[in-house]
Enzyme design. Structure first.
Site, mmCIF file in Angstrom:
data_model
loop_
_atom_site.group_PDB
_atom_site.id
_atom_site.type_symbol
_atom_site.label_atom_id
_atom_site.label_comp_id
_atom_site.label_asym_id
_atom_site.label_seq_id
_atom_site.Cartn_x
_atom_site.Cartn_y
_atom_site.Cartn_z
ATOM 1 N N ASP A 49 0.799 -1.222 -0.122
ATOM 2 C CA ASP A 49 -0.058 -0.124 0.097
ATOM 3 C C ASP A 49 0.798 1.136 -0.130
ATOM 4 O OD1 ASP A 49 0.913 -0.212 2.507
ATOM 5 O OD2 ASP A 49 -1.210 0.019 3.554
ATOM 6 N N SER A 50 2.324 1.148 -0.001
ATOM 7 C CA SER A 50 3.245 2.231 -0.314
ATOM 8 C C SER A 50 2.651 2.633 -1.743
ATOM 9 C CB SER A 50 4.683 1.737 -0.391
ATOM 10 O OG SER A 50 4.602 0.515 -1.266
ATOM 11 N N ASP A 88 -0.998 -6.275 -0.084
ATOM 12 C CA ASP A 88 -1.414 -5.368 1.388
ATOM 13 C C ASP A 88 -2.818 -5.366 1.585
ATOM 14 O OD1 ASP A 88 0.783 -4.849 3.127
ATOM 15 O OD2 ASP A 88 1.380 -2.826 1.969
ATOM 16 N N LYS A 117 -0.720 -9.407 3.093
ATOM 17 C CA LYS A 117 0.011 -8.893 4.390
ATOM 18 C C LYS A 117 -0.982 -8.056 4.998
ATOM 19 C CE LYS A 117 3.609 -5.794 3.849
ATOM 20 N NZ LYS A 117 2.969 -4.901 4.609
ATOM 21 N N GLU A 119 -0.788 -5.500 8.828
ATOM 22 C CA GLU A 119 -0.173 -4.901 9.830
ATOM 23 C C GLU A 119 -0.769 -5.186 11.164
ATOM 24 O OE1 GLU A 119 0.365 -0.662 8.972
ATOM 25 O OE2 GLU A 119 0.992 -0.745 7.112
ATOM 26 N N GLU A 186 9.800 -3.989 10.019
ATOM 27 C CA GLU A 186 9.988 -2.737 9.518
ATOM 28 C C GLU A 186 10.506 -1.676 10.692
ATOM 29 O OE1 GLU A 186 7.093 -1.050 7.229
ATOM 30 O OE2 GLU A 186 8.261 1.069 6.927
HETATM 31 O O1 KIV Z 1 3.493 -1.175 1.634
HETATM 32 C C1 KIV Z 1 4.886 -1.554 1.461
HETATM 33 O O2 KIV Z 1 5.493 -1.282 0.668
HETATM 34 C C2 KIV Z 1 5.130 -2.239 2.391
HETATM 35 C C3 KIV Z 1 6.725 -2.459 2.757
HETATM 36 C C4 KIV Z 1 7.327 -1.200 3.499
HETATM 37 C C5 KIV Z 1 7.001 -3.756 3.314
HETATM 38 O O3 KIV Z 1 4.421 -2.548 3.605
#
Ligand code: KIV
Length: 279
Positions: A49-50, A88, A117, A119, A186
């Site tokens: 989600d970056s 994500d 993934k 958090e 992280e």
């Molecule tokens: O969203 C993302 O790119 C991430 C990485 C920083 C692991 O979660």
């Protein structure tokens, strides 16, 4: 690791940890870049989600929606033949087990991700258990949790005091017990990452977490010099594609303004059946 052509599957990562082969992961957001990194032999492509920050220009990841993730994930999946595609789960899409299963289901069925993934530690363990019970592989994410940036008051390293370090270790065990197949760590001290990595059977993948993790991940736009904002100190820049693109754009502008482009070979030729594209 020697490049393998066989598709990377979730259980392969555990085998890699057991045989001390480092796991490689980069982020991807579209089919073309995914195809390049896949061809280079990357093990995991994370549709992070970056996306919200490095592609869409936001200050945080909070504005990323499930629809955006499904859209980009599907594009990445189209460009990949070998890497494991992990998506994500965006902010607030996994608050309850029912939401998490429905939303992860979309990422897998429409986005074609092989895993998701999310958090969070102990507080997310019940959701992780519900997802894994439903057959959805889950990668955990501990340490700096970018989706909680507003609560944290900024992007900062985590686990530098005893209390935070012990909490993070407890979180890692909770996620492992709940069925997570790996953990992203992280922005935590290298020594803490070492303790987590040796304390759990599942692989850890570090970003700003030192050399002792079972694998490493970087945001591709940071590592390849595409992101034009500030990048974290822990990023190693492997290329400056931003500078290469700027140079190419300048050359194009000059060619167009000077009449050097398009030349004859870039123009449509008249064929016997009418107008056809030039070879
Ligand atoms: O969203 C993302 O790119 C991430 C990485 C920083 C692991 O979660």
């Amino acid at each position: 690791m020697p490049k393998q052509s066989r598709k990377v599957r979730v259980p392969d990562l555990l085998k890699m940890k057991r045989s001390a082969q480092k796991i490689t992961m980069l982020t991807a957001y579209d089919a073309s870049m995914a195809s390049i990194m896949d061809g280079a032999g990357i093990d995991i492509l994370l549709v992070g989600d970056s996306l919200g920050m490095v592609v869409l220009g936001d200050d945080t990841t909070v504005g990323v929606t499930l629809d955006m993730m499904v859209h980009h994930c599907r594009a990445v999946a189209r460009g990949v033949s070998r890497a494991l595609v992990v998506a994500d789960m965006p902010f607030l899409t996994y608050y309850s087990a029912a939401d998490a299963i429905r939303n992860a289901g979309r990422l897998m069925q429409e986005g074609r991700a092989a895993a998701v993934k999310l958090e969070g530690g102990t507080a997310s363990a019940d959701v992780v258990r519900a997802l894994t019970d439903a057959g959805i592989p889950v990668m955990g994410h501990l340490g700096l949790l970018p989706q909680q940036v507003h609560q944290l008051g900024g992007f900062r390293a985590v686990g530098r005091n005893h209390e935070e370090a012990e909490q993070l270790i407890a979180d890692a065990h909770a996620l492992e017990s709940a069925g997570a197949f790996s953990l992203v760590l992280e922005s935590i001290p290298a020594e803490l990452a070492r303790r987590v990595t040796s304390g759990v059977a599942i692989p850890t993948i570090g970003i700003g977490a030192g050399p002792h993790c079972d694998g490493q991940v970087l945001v591709s736009y940071d590592a390849f010099g595409l992101f034009q904002g500030s990048i974290p100190r822990f990023v190693k820049q492997y290329a400056n594609l931003g500078a290469i693109m700027a140079e190419a754009a300048r050359a194009y502008i000059e060619d167009v303004r000077g009449g050097a482009f398009p030349a004859v070979e870039h123009s449509v030729a008249t064929g016997s059946t009418g107008v056809t594209a030039a070879e």
